[in-house]
Design a protein around this motif. Structure first.
Motif, short mmCIF file in Angstrom:
data_model
loop_
_atom_site.label_atom_id
_atom_site.label_comp_id
_atom_site.label_asym_id
_atom_site.label_seq_id
_atom_site.Cartn_x
_atom_site.Cartn_y
_atom_site.Cartn_z
N ALA A 32 0.87 -1.17 0.00
CA ALA A 32 0.00 0.00 0.00
C ALA A 32 0.91 1.22 0.00
CB ALA A 32 -0.93 0.01 1.21
N VAL A 33 0.75 2.08 -1.02
CA VAL A 33 1.65 3.22 -1.20
C VAL A 33 0.90 4.51 -0.88
CG1 VAL A 33 3.21 4.41 -2.76
CG2 VAL A 33 2.86 1.94 -2.99
N ASN A 34 1.38 5.22 0.13
CA ASN A 34 0.80 6.49 0.52
C ASN A 34 1.44 7.60 -0.30
OD1 ASN A 34 -0.29 8.72 1.86
ND2 ASN A 34 1.27 8.64 3.48
N THR A 35 0.65 8.25 -1.15
CA THR A 35 1.15 9.37 -1.94
C THR A 35 0.38 10.65 -1.62
OG1 THR A 35 -0.34 8.92 -3.80
CG2 THR A 35 1.80 7.83 -3.82
N THR A 36 -0.32 10.67 -0.50
CA THR A 36 -1.14 11.83 -0.15
C THR A 36 -0.30 13.00 0.34
OG1 THR A 36 -1.40 11.10 2.15
CG2 THR A 36 -3.02 10.30 0.54
N ALA A 37 0.93 12.73 0.80
CA ALA A 37 1.77 13.75 1.44
C ALA A 37 1.06 14.35 2.65
CB ALA A 37 2.19 14.82 0.46
N SER A 38 0.19 13.57 3.26
CA SER A 38 -0.55 14.01 4.44
C SER A 38 0.11 13.45 5.69
CB SER A 38 -2.00 13.52 4.35
OG SER A 38 -2.63 13.59 5.61
N LEU A 39 0.45 14.35 6.62
CA LEU A 39 1.03 13.90 7.88
C LEU A 39 0.03 13.05 8.65
CD1 LEU A 39 2.75 17.24 9.00
CD2 LEU A 39 3.74 15.34 7.73
N GLY A 40 -1.25 13.41 8.53
CA GLY A 40 -2.28 12.65 9.24
C GLY A 40 -2.38 11.22 8.73
N VAL A 41 -2.32 11.04 7.40
CA VAL A 41 -2.39 9.68 6.84
C VAL A 41 -1.16 8.89 7.25
CG1 VAL A 41 -2.40 8.35 4.70
CG2 VAL A 41 -3.85 10.37 4.92
N ARG A 42 0.02 9.55 7.21
CA ARG A 42 1.24 8.84 7.61
C ARG A 42 1.14 8.35 9.05
NH1 ARG A 42 5.87 12.74 7.54
NH2 ARG A 42 5.70 12.53 5.26
N GLU A 43 0.64 9.21 9.94
CA GLU A 43 0.54 8.81 11.34
C GLU A 43 -0.53 7.74 11.53
OE1 GLU A 43 0.21 12.01 14.13
OE2 GLU A 43 2.39 12.32 14.07
N ALA A 44 -1.64 7.87 10.79
CA ALA A 44 -2.70 6.86 10.91
C ALA A 44 -2.20 5.49 10.47
CB ALA A 44 -3.91 7.28 10.08
#
Length: 760
Positions: A469-481
């Motif tokens: 699963a690749v996070n490309t949102t550049a969202s700190l919230g998504v990274r922490e979640a």
């Protein structure tokens, strides 16, 4: 005069061709305004046991006369070669032509014109084409045009005007021992006037779907026509037919090469009989007659028919022994007709070139990409859409497209899509594009930060079908979640990709197995280990660095300025790195970072492995943990060895998250020179400490700060009363976090003062 020019070309061609040792003689037959014809007498070197007969068992003679036609644009076009009328046609590498025309050999596995051009001098092109002709005739005589080790040579169907796009591998999976047929829905485009016939002024292309159907009278939408000025679009069907078994119960093997000579419905039925598909084809045609009984169409509709031939060994370039032979016949359901096919057995049938529909296997083979796992794409903006399309076009399966934002007009400056309709969700738009590449992604349009915390919704995002699963949102919230999840709650391995510094820098993070190190750990490790000035400048740029403005933030404002070229170059490299990690990565975390040179497009990349972090519960602070980089722990143990008879220590540098309840340590500051060391006590000095902490904080663009102190114990005992007092003093003298880490020869202990906590 054109005729005189072609005669001169013919004389030149003949002069060069007869220099080849395999060409016995030649002559000019004619030279008119539109063409010139030359005959060549070619010696065919037969094997010794064939020489007494003067020909091979399959009918190739020891001397063959070949016609060569030079067209009006020669030498800007390649010569055309024709064999004698009675040359054996049941050989591979013969062009698919009607039996009343001269057979044409296929001399090359590519473009003959490009081969002709590649020698620069026309003489070189002529000589090498004649050489190919000699070799072809010799292999034809020897029966080696098919190499069993290489695979069965499919029936040549090059340069046909009619096309059929179909999922070949899915068709092959239908073929069983018993025989049968399946009907699939298809779309079509037909070019040419209504009165024109296929291969005689008209041509059709079918795109066969994976949706099965039946010729039921109640289905009124199987055949729809939408006539246009120069073409007709519509819907139709395609029937896939495979051979019946033999009376003995054995599979029927079509081991005789049959050239493509089918031009009529009767010839098609005969070919089906030869392949033991005749009974099933007749059943389909009879069902078609029943369906159209009482129905009429204003324009002809092309119908697809695919005969499946089981060969004695696998096809070239395939592990399967099933060859697909596609044909197109037109239904002309006019009012007042006597039969659906008015000409009966003479009804025209057009052989078609089989094209594969876009699917992961095809795209992987065409691109030469390795087989990888499947990917859930969390974020479908500029970076996410580019990476998803790169992966899909390399044959990787995209399982999830997740984004809660709309695709707005300004997004098209850098988005992988050029959708111009009303605003719609990015996830829907990307999923529709991926469907065209043979993908079947699920769509998630919710808030990832919230939905990742829900067990039910999370299972629909981080599915078992996803390898990564690749996070490309550049969202700190998504990274922490994502980082907050327990290892047992994470099915796929997590990764993150982002750009910074106006697209002049980019990174890829891949967490370790067992969810350690996490994405948050890796970001902190990235900041702590940047040691190159250009990269540090881009990463920590207060205007366009990673910590300030990021691509894909969930706001309606325009993101950092950069060209689509720059973004595409960086995302392509990030995707290649991801594929490499998916192929060869170990169980550790991975950090890959790239950045451009100063005032140049050259991009350099570095990649390194990151060992799992040590996770230590923080005593007296329920739920909180300290996460220590292995690199930092090695530094602390090395420092302790420098002082074997005394306690030593220093300052911890890292990050803290209340949402994660974690203090992450990724760097150290050495003890100031006024620090005091003894066998039972370490006292941290203050000389220059504040300035060192501020400098380290600024060097990381404000990303890292001091999170506490550490000191060593000479023995394996935990925190002393003095340690707890020190923790209390640290906590009262500065804002949290302020953790005290104790490093013993074998263990680690973390304590932090909290309200109401006075230690043991």
């Amino acid at each position: 005069m054109p005729g005189e020019s072609l005669r001169a070309h013919a004389e030149h061609f003949l002069a060069v061709a007869t220099r080849h040792p395999g060409c016995r003689a030649g002559r000019i037959i004619d030279a008119i305004k539109t063409s010139a014809t030359v005959e060549l007498d070619i010696d065919v070197e037969l094997p010794l046991h064939m020489k007494p007969d003067g020909q091979s068992p399959n009918g190739v003679r020891n001397a063959e006369t070949v016609q060569v036609v030079l067209g009006p644009s020669y030498p800007w076009s390649s010569p055309a070669f024709y064999l004698r009328t009675d040359f054996p046609r049941d050989l591979p590498h013969i062009q698919p032509d009607a039996t009343d025309t001269l057979p044409r050999p296929c001399l090359l596995d590519g473009s003959q014109r490009e081969f002709f051009f590649q020698f620069g001098m026309v003489e070189g092109g002529i000589f090498h084409l004649v050489d190919q002709l000699v070799i072809w005739l010799q292999h034809a005589a020897e029966g080696t045009l098919i190499n069993r080790e290489q695979g069965w040579e499919p029936t040549l169907r090059r340069d046909l005007a009619n096309l059929m796009a179909i999922d070949a591998e899915s068709c092959r999976t239908l073929v069983d021992r018993s025989g049968g047929h399946r009907i699939f829905r298809a779309g079509y485009i037909r070019l040419g006037a209504v009165d024109n016939r296929l291969s005689s002024g008209a041509a059709a292309m079918l795109h066969v779907s994976a949706e099965r159907t039946r010729l039921k009278r109640a289905d009124n939408d199987l055949f729809i026509t939408r006539p246009g000025a120069e073409s007709t679009l519509g819907s139709t069907v395609c029937c896939v037919v495979w051979p019946d078994k033999l009376p003995s119960g054995e599979q029927f093997i079509a081991d005789t090469y049959l050239p493509e000579t089918v031009t009529t419905l009767g010839a098609l039925q005969n070919r089906a009989n030869e392949l033991r598909c005749g009974q099933n084809l007749r059943g389909m045609l009879e069902a078609l007659e029943r369906y159209f009984r009482g129905r009429a169409l204003e324009t002809p509709v092309p119908i697809g028919i695919v005969l499946c031939a089981r060969r004695p060994f696998h096809l070239i370039g395939s592990a399967s022994d099933i060859e697909l032979l596609p044909y197109i016949v037109e239904v002309r359901a006019t009012r007042g007709r006597n039969a659906l096919f008015a000409s009966g057995s003479d009804e025209p049938v057009a052989p078609a070139t089989q094209l594969d529909v876009a699917n992961p296997a095809l795209l992987r083979n065409v691109s030469g990409a390795p087989e990888t796992g499947s990917v859930a794409m969390l974020g479908c903006g500029s970076v996410g859409s580019k990476m998803a399309v790169h992966l899909a076009r390399s044959g990787a399966s995209i399982t999830i497209a997740s984004d809660q934002d709309l695709l707005m007009p300004h997004n098209l400056a850098r988005h992988a899509l050029t959708y111009c309709g009303p605003p719609r969700y990015k996830a829907d738009a990307l999923a529709d594009e991926l469907v065209r590449l043979g993908q079947e992604p699920q769509v998630h349009k919710g808030d990832l930060v919230q939905d990742l915390q829900s067990v039910g919704r999370r299972r629909g995002i981080l599915t078992k079908q996803s390898t990564y699963a690749v996070n490309t949102t550049a969202s700190l919230g998504v990274r922490e979640a994502l980082s907050l999840l327990a290892p047992q709650d994470v099915e796929p391995r997590l990764a993150e990709a982002a750009l910074f510094g106006r697209g002049n820098g980019g990174f890829l993070l891949v967490e370790g197995k067992a969810h350690n190190p996490t994405l948050c750990d890796l970001v902190a490790e990235l900041y702590a280990t940047v040691d190159e000035n250009r990269l540090r400048s881009l990463l920590c740029d207060p205007e366009h660095g990673l910590s300030e403005v990021q691509i894909g933030q969930g706001c309606s404002s325009l993101t950092m300025p950069m060209t689509d070229m720059r973004l595409s170059a960086m995302t392509a490299a990030l995707t290649e790195t991801l594929v490499e990690v998916m192929q060869h990565g170990d169980g550790n975390g991975e950090i890959a970072v790239g950045h451009t040179a100063e005032n140049a497009p050259d991009t350099g990349w570095s990649r390194r492995s990151v060992a799992p972090f040590h996770v230590i519960p923080i005593q007296s602070t329920p739920g909180w943990t300290m996460r220590v980089s292995q690199r930092v722990l090695d530094q602390m143990r090395a420092e302790a060895k420098r002082w074997p008879a005394s306690e030593t220590g220093g300052v911890l540098i890292g990050k803290c998250s209340v949402r994660l309840k974690a203090v992450t340590v990724v760097d150290l500051l050495p003890a100031p020179p006024d620090s005091v060391r003894s066998e039972t006590l370490f006292t941290l000095g203050t000389n220059g400490l504040k300035q060192a902490i501020i400098a380290r904080h600024r060097a990381t663009g404000g990303a890292l700060f001091d999170v506490g102190t550490w000191h060593s114990h000479l023995d394996d005992h935990g925190p002393s009363a003095r340690d707890w007092e020190t923790a209390r003093e640290l906590g009262s003298g500065r804002p949290p976090p302020s953790v005290l880490l104790i490093v013993t020869p074998e263990r680690l202990h973390a304590i932090m003062h909290a309200e109401g906590n006075c230690g043991p």
